[in-house]
Design a protein around this motif. Structure first.
Motif, PDB file in Angstrom:
ATOM      1  N   ASP A  42      38.459  37.345  90.724  1.00 27.00           N
ATOM      2  CA  ASP A  42      39.608  38.572  90.738  1.00 27.00           C
ATOM      3  C   ASP A  42      40.885  38.267  91.550  1.00 27.00           C
ATOM      4  O   ASP A  42      41.890  38.702  90.988  1.00 27.00           O
ATOM      5  CB  ASP A  42      38.889  39.802  91.389  1.00 27.00           C
ATOM      6  N   ARG A  43      40.802  37.732  92.562  1.00 28.55           N
ATOM      7  CA  ARG A  43      41.640  37.570  93.527  1.00 28.55           C
ATOM      8  C   ARG A  43      42.874  36.523  92.758  1.00 28.55           C
ATOM      9  O   ARG A  43      44.084  36.919  93.049  1.00 28.55           O
ATOM     10  CB  ARG A  43      41.346  36.975  94.839  1.00 28.55           C
ATOM     11  N   ILE A  44      42.204  35.681  92.123  1.00 29.70           N
ATOM     12  CA  ILE A  44      43.327  34.659  91.441  1.00 29.70           C
ATOM     13  C   ILE A  44      43.763  35.136  90.111  1.00 29.70           C
ATOM     14  O   ILE A  44      44.323  34.764  89.494  1.00 29.70           O
ATOM     15  CB  ILE A  44      42.896  33.480  91.614  1.00 29.70           C
ATOM     16  N   GLY A  45      43.009  36.518  89.789  1.00 26.34           N
ATOM     17  CA  GLY A  45      43.523  36.942  88.415  1.00 26.34           C
ATOM     18  C   GLY A  45      43.175  36.061  87.380  1.00 26.34           C
ATOM     19  O   GLY A  45      43.481  36.235  86.297  1.00 26.34           O
ATOM     20  N   SER A  46      41.968  35.462  87.605  1.00 29.16           N
ATOM     21  CA  SER A  46      41.302  34.689  86.592  1.00 29.16           C
ATOM     22  C   SER A  46      40.773  35.356  85.447  1.00 29.16           C
ATOM     23  O   SER A  46      40.220  36.597  85.705  1.00 29.16           O
ATOM     24  CB  SER A  46      40.250  33.799  87.002  1.00 29.16           C
ATOM     25  N   THR A  47      40.759  34.792  84.006  1.00 26.51           N
ATOM     26  CA  THR A  47      40.337  35.563  82.945  1.00 26.51           C
ATOM     27  C   THR A  47      38.907  35.009  82.648  1.00 26.51           C
ATOM     28  O   THR A  47      38.166  35.376  81.685  1.00 26.51           O
ATOM     29  CB  THR A  47      41.121  35.341  81.748  1.00 26.51           C
ATOM     30  N   GLU A  48      38.553  34.095  83.277  1.00 28.02           N
ATOM     31  CA  GLU A  48      37.168  33.416  83.015  1.00 28.02           C
ATOM     32  C   GLU A  48      35.935  34.352  83.112  1.00 28.02           C
ATOM     33  O   GLU A  48      36.133  35.673  84.008  1.00 28.02           O
ATOM     34  CB  GLU A  48      36.723  32.532  84.277  1.00 28.02           C
ATOM     35  N   SER A  97      24.515  38.185  95.891  1.00 26.78           N
ATOM     36  CA  SER A  97      25.820  38.008  96.865  1.00 26.78           C
ATOM     37  C   SER A  97      26.637  36.751  96.334  1.00 26.78           C
ATOM     38  O   SER A  97      27.610  36.646  96.418  1.00 26.78           O
ATOM     39  CB  SER A  97      25.232  37.870  98.278  1.00 26.78           C
ATOM     40  N   ASP A  98      25.805  35.759  95.933  1.00 22.06           N
ATOM     41  CA  ASP A  98      26.534  34.665  95.378  1.00 22.06           C
ATOM     42  C   ASP A  98      27.740  35.148  94.176  1.00 22.06           C
ATOM     43  O   ASP A  98      28.893  34.746  94.280  1.00 22.06           O
ATOM     44  CB  ASP A  98      25.919  33.256  94.866  1.00 22.06           C
ATOM     45  N   ALA A  99      27.098  35.890  93.387  1.00 18.59           N
ATOM     46  CA  ALA A  99      27.710  36.417  92.174  1.00 18.59           C
ATOM     47  C   ALA A  99      29.009  37.283  92.675  1.00 18.59           C
ATOM     48  O   ALA A  99      30.227  37.093  91.972  1.00 18.59           O
ATOM     49  CB  ALA A  99      27.022  37.081  91.392  1.00 18.59           C
ATOM     50  N   GLU A 100      28.936  38.135  93.552  1.00 18.27           N
ATOM     51  CA  GLU A 100      29.808  38.959  94.266  1.00 18.27           C
ATOM     52  C   GLU A 100      30.997  38.295  94.941  1.00 18.27           C
ATOM     53  O   GLU A 100      32.203  38.515  94.461  1.00 18.27           O
ATOM     54  CB  GLU A 100      29.111  39.947  95.066  1.00 18.27           C
ATOM     55  N   PHE A 101      30.712  37.290  95.599  1.00 17.26           N
ATOM     56  CA  PHE A 101      31.647  36.236  96.387  1.00 17.26           C
ATOM     57  C   PHE A 101      32.348  35.604  95.169  1.00 17.26           C
ATOM     58  O   PHE A 101      33.538  35.865  95.220  1.00 17.26           O
ATOM     59  CB  PHE A 101      30.574  35.283  97.222  1.00 17.26           C
ATOM     60  N   MET A 102      32.043  35.174  94.074  1.00 10.97           N
ATOM     61  CA  MET A 102      32.590  34.028  93.267  1.00 10.97           C
ATOM     62  C   MET A 102      33.450  35.089  92.280  1.00 10.97           C
ATOM     63  O   MET A 102      34.426  34.865  92.305  1.00 10.97           O
ATOM     64  CB  MET A 102      31.440  33.632  92.127  1.00 10.97           C
ATOM     65  N   ASN A 103      32.886  36.014  92.027  1.00 13.53           N
ATOM     66  CA  ASN A 103      33.463  37.216  91.249  1.00 13.53           C
ATOM     67  C   ASN A 103      34.679  37.897  91.883  1.00 13.53           C
ATOM     68  O   ASN A 103      35.897  37.881  91.318  1.00 13.53           O
ATOM     69  CB  ASN A 103      32.763  38.346  90.532  1.00 13.53           C
ATOM     70  N   LYS A 104      34.592  38.172  93.238  1.00 14.01           N
ATOM     71  CA  LYS A 104      35.763  38.532  94.077  1.00 14.01           C
ATOM     72  C   LYS A 104      36.907  37.419  93.979  1.00 14.01           C
ATOM     73  O   LYS A 104      38.187  37.708  93.863  1.00 14.01           O
ATOM     74  CB  LYS A 104      35.546  38.727  95.520  1.00 14.01           C
ATOM     75  N   LYS A 105      36.370  36.413  94.065  1.00 16.31           N
ATOM     76  CA  LYS A 105      37.402  35.201  94.320  1.00 16.31           C
ATOM     77  C   LYS A 105      38.010  35.085  92.845  1.00 16.31           C
ATOM     78  O   LYS A 105      39.197  34.940  92.883  1.00 16.31           O
ATOM     79  CB  LYS A 105      36.508  33.827  94.296  1.00 16.31           C
ATOM     80  N   GLU A 128      27.058  36.478  86.283  1.00 14.69           N
ATOM     81  CA  GLU A 128      26.027  37.562  86.303  1.00 14.69           C
ATOM     82  C   GLU A 128      24.822  36.931  87.024  1.00 14.69           C
ATOM     83  O   GLU A 128      24.428  35.766  86.841  1.00 14.69           O
ATOM     84  CB  GLU A 128      25.478  37.756  84.803  1.00 14.69           C
ATOM     85  N   PRO A 129      24.086  37.364  87.815  1.00 12.60           N
ATOM     86  CA  PRO A 129      23.025  36.837  88.478  1.00 12.60           C
ATOM     87  C   PRO A 129      21.985  36.735  87.461  1.00 12.60           C
ATOM     88  O   PRO A 129      21.696  37.470  86.472  1.00 12.60           O
ATOM     89  CB  PRO A 129      22.320  37.758  89.543  1.00 12.60           C
ATOM     90  N   LEU A 130      20.870  35.743  87.503  1.00 15.15           N
ATOM     91  CA  LEU A 130      19.848  35.599  86.565  1.00 15.15           C
ATOM     92  C   LEU A 130      18.882  36.919  86.459  1.00 15.15           C
ATOM     93  O   LEU A 130      18.444  37.382  85.361  1.00 15.15           O
ATOM     94  CB  LEU A 130      19.216  34.389  86.746  1.00 15.15           C
TER      95      LEU A 130
END
Ligand SMILES: [Zn+2]
Length: 464
Positions: A115-121, A105-113, A125-127
């Motif tokens: 996506d939202r700012i259009g980051s290319t980072e 859930s942490d990964a999902e939260f961060m990845n959505k964030k 991935e969860p361990l």
């Protein structure tokens, strides 16, 4: 014997010590690095040895800082047996599933964030996921306390009660061929803690790897614990406030429930509702009930002998559903809320803190260790505002730090334990920050037989 240290060397998380005996390797614990330390991802994904080349894993207890990387270690190729006590095997199952879910859930939260700012980072991935946890659990073999188990060659392992949490053990590793015995304390508990039996004293060994969490501190006595809790709860309720107790889901939560139950039975706390707001705590409490073999005489006589469940009584409610947790958040009347995580770093306790902290009538009662850099540590150090969910929050509530609660041996207890092991030649201190382990090392050098005392450093290797 050859030792190689990696995690929990001059820090308290990431416990991981490799023992090589001839052609065989035994990893003592496989804990996750936690908190806000630098390069944490790298630390958790890099091993100084190939997981597939490690033959056996010996797990002292279920806490994530000792067990949390096991599924990742398996994912990376470890395929050997994992030995632990029966209770640890049961507890670690629910803890690792919980850890996988938090990471997902942490990964999902961060990845959505991102996506939202259009980051290319790169996306996070969860361990490991719950399938990896299942693969890891399939490798476990439970052993009874005191059972001397032949692992391989002339090497034997025995798990002895460490009195720290349910199922916790000291690990005795014997090389019969070389006539050498190594003892690893895992986390060493204390005499007289509620529910649990006292740590079993090892009489004789050559090498000791000991934790040093509180190597330079003397705790309040366990006897003060009950009176302290009764006083804090009674005063807070009289002032119309709530009491929030951040607690590790496993161990500390059950201890405080047990204690509140006892105080309630004795009429020493007012009749306020008690909520245990953590699905993990609720599941863990069920496992506690399944392992009465781990209970001390007092718990047995006060509860089990009378067929009473030590963790259930009329005014306690276990909360699993998120909606119920949110409803609790909005409650105005006095109550006691026990919630995790213990160091106030994540989980439902953060939602409660947001509501509890700004009101001077409320009390946050801390009963566990707060690692450096955590919100919990800032609170006990008296910060007037803390960052929660991205915002600074005013601290108006009283912060009460209970020193008597520790499930870790203190300086005197660590010294007494090591001092009662005959024939000790070498001691390695792990699982302690420098200000705790250095003074302890000084004291341990004065023990009978003047053992060599070394503070383990990350990546240090030594023949013993
Ligand atoms: Zn522990």
């Amino acid at each position: 014997m050859h030792l190689q240290f990696y995690g929990a060397a001059q820090t308290v998380t990431g416990s991981k010590h490799l023992v090589r005996i001839r052609d065989h390797s035994f990893l003592l614990d496989c804990g996750m690095f936690q908190g806000r330390m630098e390069n944490i991802k790298e630390k958790n994904t890099t091993f100084p040895y190939e997981p597939k080349e490690v033959d056996y894993l010996l797990l002292s207890h279920a806490h994530i800082d000792h067990s949390g990387l096991i599924p990742y270690f398996v994912k990376r190729g470890f395929a050997g047996k994992i030995f632990a006590t029966h209770a640890t095997k049961d507890l670690v199952g629910i803890l690792l599933v919980d850890s996988a879910k938090i990471q997902e859930s942490d990964a999902e939260f961060m990845n959505k964030k991102l996506d939202r700012i259009g980051s290319t980072e790169p996306r996070i991935e969860p361990l490991y996921d719950t399938d990896d946890v299942d693969s890891a659990l399939a490798l476990f073999q439970g052993l009874a306390y005191g059972e001397r188990h032949h692992i391989v060659d002339d090497v034997y392992v025995t798990f002895l009660d460490a009195g720290h949490i349910l199922g916790s053990s000291l690990i005795v590793l014997e090389d019969e061929k070389e006539q050498k015995t190594l003892v690893f304390t895992g986390d060493l508990g204390r005499k007289g803690l509620p529910i649990l039996k006292d740590p079993v004293q090892v009489d004789k060994a050559d090498i000791l790897i000991t934790e040093s969490t509180y190597g330079n501190r003397v705790h309040d006595t366990v006897e003060n614990m009950e009176a302290d809790v009764a006083k804090v709860v009674t005063e807070a309720v009289a002032a119309g406030g709530k009491v929030l107790i951040p607690a590790f889901s496993i161990g500390r939560t059950q201890e405080i429930i047990y204690l509140l139950h006892k105080l309630w039975n004795e009429g020493k706390i007012p009749a306020v509702p008690i909520f245990v707001d953590s699905p993990l705590s609720s599941n863990a409490t069920e496992i506690f009930i399944r392992h009465p073999e781990c209970y001390d005489k007092e718990t047995f006589e006060a509860f089990l002998l009378q067929e009473k469940n030590p963790f259930h009584f009329s005014n306690i409610t276990y909360i699993r559903e998120v909606e119920d947790s949110i409803a609790l958040n909005d409650r105005k009347e006095p109550c006691i809320i026990i919630s995790s995580s213990g160091m106030c770093e994540n989980g439902r306790v953060l939602h409660h803190l947001k509501k509890i902290l700004p009101n001077h009538r409320n009390v946050v009662m801390t009963i566990g260790y707060m690692a450096e850099g955590t919100v919990g540590r800032r609170l006990i150090e008296g910060d007037k505002e803390v960052m929660i969910h991205g915002k600074m929050r005013q601290v108006q509530a009283k912060i009460m730090k209970m020193n008597s609660f520790s499930a870790h041996a203190d300086k005197d207890e660590l010294l007494a334990y090591a001092g009662s092991i005959h024939g000790l030649k070498q001691i390695f201190l792990v699982h302690g920050e420098a200000e705790q382990s250095k003074p302890l090392a000084e004291e341990m050098r004065k023990l009978p037989g003047s053992p060599t005392v070394t503070i383990a450093e990350p990546l240090m290797e030594v023949d013993v």
